[in-house]
Design a protein around this motif. Structure first.
Motif: not given
Length: 710
Positions: A454-459
């Motif tokens: 989810a952090c990969f997608d957010e950043g």
């Protein structure tokens, strides 16, 4: 008169009157021939009378024996004064060539021959009993006793011949525990250890591997108070120094109230299945239930989207696993779940927070990266579609090591540890957030993969990738020029670049920041090999470091006065050119610094508490555990000392605007400073600590990613 010349005579006196006779006196021993020889040798004075002494102790007998001891008893002298106080001397020794082959007890009234040929051990006592210890097993001993008072030593007693027992190894029975049926946590139990062996063994009682009681005995009773739930294994251990020691154990079941262990947070994503687990320690078997709200007792019912089960631990009695499988996670499943257990001795309840993330979608280039990373055919389908299918990795043990490749592709060149830390990802799994492998793939994958992705997608749209095409060239004997191209990923999001350099093989690196795509580095030495790396960043995070390039520094500076005739002309032209370049640089640099600072201040005020530039020490180039990440969040707008207007200034004299890294702000375009090298130095890394405003770092002990607020 008429005494035999070579005879031993004993004399004692009894007083008699009309009322009866007295007790006998002490005994006088006399051998006429021996007496005359002692006078002739001068060892006895004829003028001194011979003193009377007590008669010999008698009735010597064996009272008990083991493999290493003999207990003997005797009677005091019969002929002695009533006021005599005796001290007894016991003489004992092994029999070298016993006349009897019987391993019993033999007494002899004559001990002269034995005394003349045997060396005796001697011990003394004032009682008429003694236990001789530290003897040899299965050995015959000869023993006699003599008495001593103020007048002298008595004659020796009769001789006792006795055998010690043979030695045989220790044996211990299974511990006996009372009560036998119901042992309740907090109560007391009595443990009996019964052991055999010759000599008697040393018996030890162990509970849960801890020594509780020890004694040399054959029957040992121990009362143990305040039993706890882990005291289930009870062992009796016996050893007498012969053969192999023996241990016997028993496992008891302790009745206790439930205790539940559960992970407080479970990460998942929409549409995926997830299993919530609670480990229950209780006996007797508890009744269990899952609740969404324990205050109003809202239950989770088995069936439909939920599957509830309780699993017994086959290896340990009283251990159970409560599970609820959510087959298809939806938004209503986000929130709190409670596992509850009750038995006759009490209750316990634990809360599990379910955090639901949106589905993680992969861009097409991630699938291409997975194939380029040589993921195996069994695992390539985990990243072959729009959405990551973690179950395809979890259900195949061979795919778990391959997950590092998927992480490296999905991170897309950015460092997402700030986001991961905010989502609760533990330090042991944070390396995945920056495309590095972790030690325990399966543990991180089971619980934290959804949050990390989810952090990969957010950043993906806000974090820059690493700079491209890093190159370096020499400027002088002590300086070089580093250049690079903008990142392929989000080049418009870059606010600052950080350059790292160090001597090849060393741990400590120098670093400096710049807003452009080049930087002059100083303090270099000719002939030394350096390694250089660059990363890009903004107020939300950074990229990963570029691959390091090795560079052997050599002098490329050439003087403008190539010949003696043209020296003056070259110097004049050089000075004029330098003055013009300096003036032009000051004007352009001042305008650009003012413009850049204005933009950054506007972005900082828009971003709120997340402002700052995030960078890290490149020590993980060689060491995975040596990271130091910095976020400049100074309230006065100075980002890591100089990023905008300070780039073209001299040393700052205002402490409020000075570099927080401890270096001096120096103009990069020719303005001089205190060190005269055109950079501000960050070589003193030890100055950065938890009190430095706006820094965040990997704590070296537990590798937890933490932020220290301004």
């Amino acid at each position: 008169q008429n005494l035999g010349n070579d005879q031993l005579y004993t004399f004692f006196v009894v007083a008699i009157n009309e009322n009866g006779a007295s007790l006998p006196s002490s005994v006088l021993h006399l051998n006429i021939a021996q007496y005359l020889q002692d006078i002739a040798r001068g060892t006895r004075d004829a003028g001194n009378p011979i003193a009377a002494v007590p008669s010999a102790p008698h009735s010597l007998r064996l009272d008990g024996k083991t493999a290493t001891s003999l207990t003997i008893l005797w009677e005091p002298p019969e002929l002695a004064l009533p006021t005599d106080r005796f001290r007894y001397t016991i003489h004992y020794s092994t029999v070298k060539t016993p006349n009897s082959t019987s391993k019993g007890v033999t007494t002899s009234s004559s001990s002269n021959s034995t005394q003349n040929t045997t060396t005796y051990n001697i011990t003394q006592t004032s009682s008429t009993a003694l236990k001789l210890e530290a003897l040899k097993p299965n050995t015959q001993y000869v023993i006699y006793v003599s008495a001593t008072n103020d007048m002298g030593d008595s004659r020796p007693s009769e001789t006792l011949l006795a055998w010690t027992d043979p030695a045989y190894p220790a044996f211990v029975e299974t511990p006996t525990v009372h009560p036998t049926s119901l042992v309740v946590e907090g109560s007391s139990v009595t443990v009996l250890c019964i052991a055999m062996g010759s000599p008697p063994p040393t018996v030890s009682l162990y509970i849960a591997g801890i020594l509780v009681h020890q004694d040399v005995t054959r029957h040992m009773v121990t009362v143990v108070n305040n039993i706890t739930r882990n005291m289930t294994d009870i062992s009796c251990y016996a050893d007498n120094g012969y053969g192999t020691p023996m241990q016997s154990s028993v496992t008891i079941t302790i009745s206790r109230k439930p205790e539940i262990i559960a992970a407080p947070v479970t990460q998942t994503s929409l549409g995926r299945p997830v299993t919530l687990r609670c480990e229950v320690d209780a006996w007797p078997r508890p009744s269990v239930v899952w609740w969404r709200d324990p205050t109003v007792r809202v239950p989770i019912i088995h069936g439909g989207n939920y599957k509830i089960s309780i699993i017994d631990d086959d290896k340990s009695k009283g251990f159970f696993t409560m599970e609820v499988l959510i087959k298809n996670v939806n938004e209503s499943d986000a929130g709190e779940f409670y596992c509850f257990a009750r038995n006759a001795f009490g209750t316990d309840m634990k809360k599990i927070q379910v955090v639901v993330s949106p589905p993680v979608h992969l861009p097409p280039e991630v699938s291409e990266c997975c194939r380029a990373s040589n993921m195996t055919d069994e695992c390539i389908d985990a990243c072959d579609f729009d959405e990551i299918t973690l179950d395809k990795v979890l259900n195949r043990d061979v795919c778990i090591p391959e997950f590092d490749k998927l992480v490296r592709c999905a991170a897309d060149g950015s460092d997402h540890r700030a986001c991961c830390s905010q989502r609760g990802v533990p330090g042991s799994c944070l390396d995945w957030c920056r495309q590095e492998p972790v030690d325990d793939n399966k543990a991180c994958l089971l619980q934290w993969a959804p949050a990390i992705f989810a952090c990969f997608d957010e950043g993906r749209e806000v974090l820059p990738g690493p700079p491209c095409n890093v190159r370096i060239s020499s400027l002088s004997d002590t300086s070089a020029f580093v250049q690079w191209d903008q990142p392929d990923k989000n080049p418009d999001q870059v606010e600052l670049y950080r350059v790292f350099w160090r001597v090849l093989g060393q741990h400590i690196a120098l670093r400096n920041d710049t807003a452009g795509t080049s930087l002059e580095i100083n303090l270099l030495k000719p002939g030394i090999t350096y390694e250089v790396a660059v990363k890009a960043g903004n107020h939300k995070g950074t990229s990963v470091l570029t691959s390091t390039i090795s560079y052997r520094h050599g002098a490329s500076y050439v003087s403008s006065a190539s010949t003696q005739d043209g020296a003056s002309v070259g110097v004049a032209v050089g000075i004029a050119f330098a003055v013009l370049a300096l003036l032009l640089g000051l004007v352009v640099g001042g305008w650009w610094g003012w413009r850049r600072r204005s933009l950054l201040m506007g972005k900082m005020s828009h971003s709120g508490s997340q402002t700052g530039i995030s960078f890290e020490n490149p020590s993980y180039i060689k060491e995975q555990n040596g990271d130091t990440v910095q976020i400049a969040e100074t309230p006065n707008g100075s980002l890591n000392g100089t990023i905008a207007s300070d780039l073209n200034r001299g040393p700052s004299t205002n402490s409020n605007n000075s570099s927080i890294n401890g270096g001096t702000s120096i103009g990069l375009n020719g303005s001089s400073g205190s060190n005269g090298f055109g950079i501000w130095s960050t070589q003193h890394d030890q100055q950065i600590n938890s009190n430095t405003p706006g820094f965040e770092e990997d704590t070296r002990n537990n590798r937890k990613y933490s932020r220290f607020n301004s």
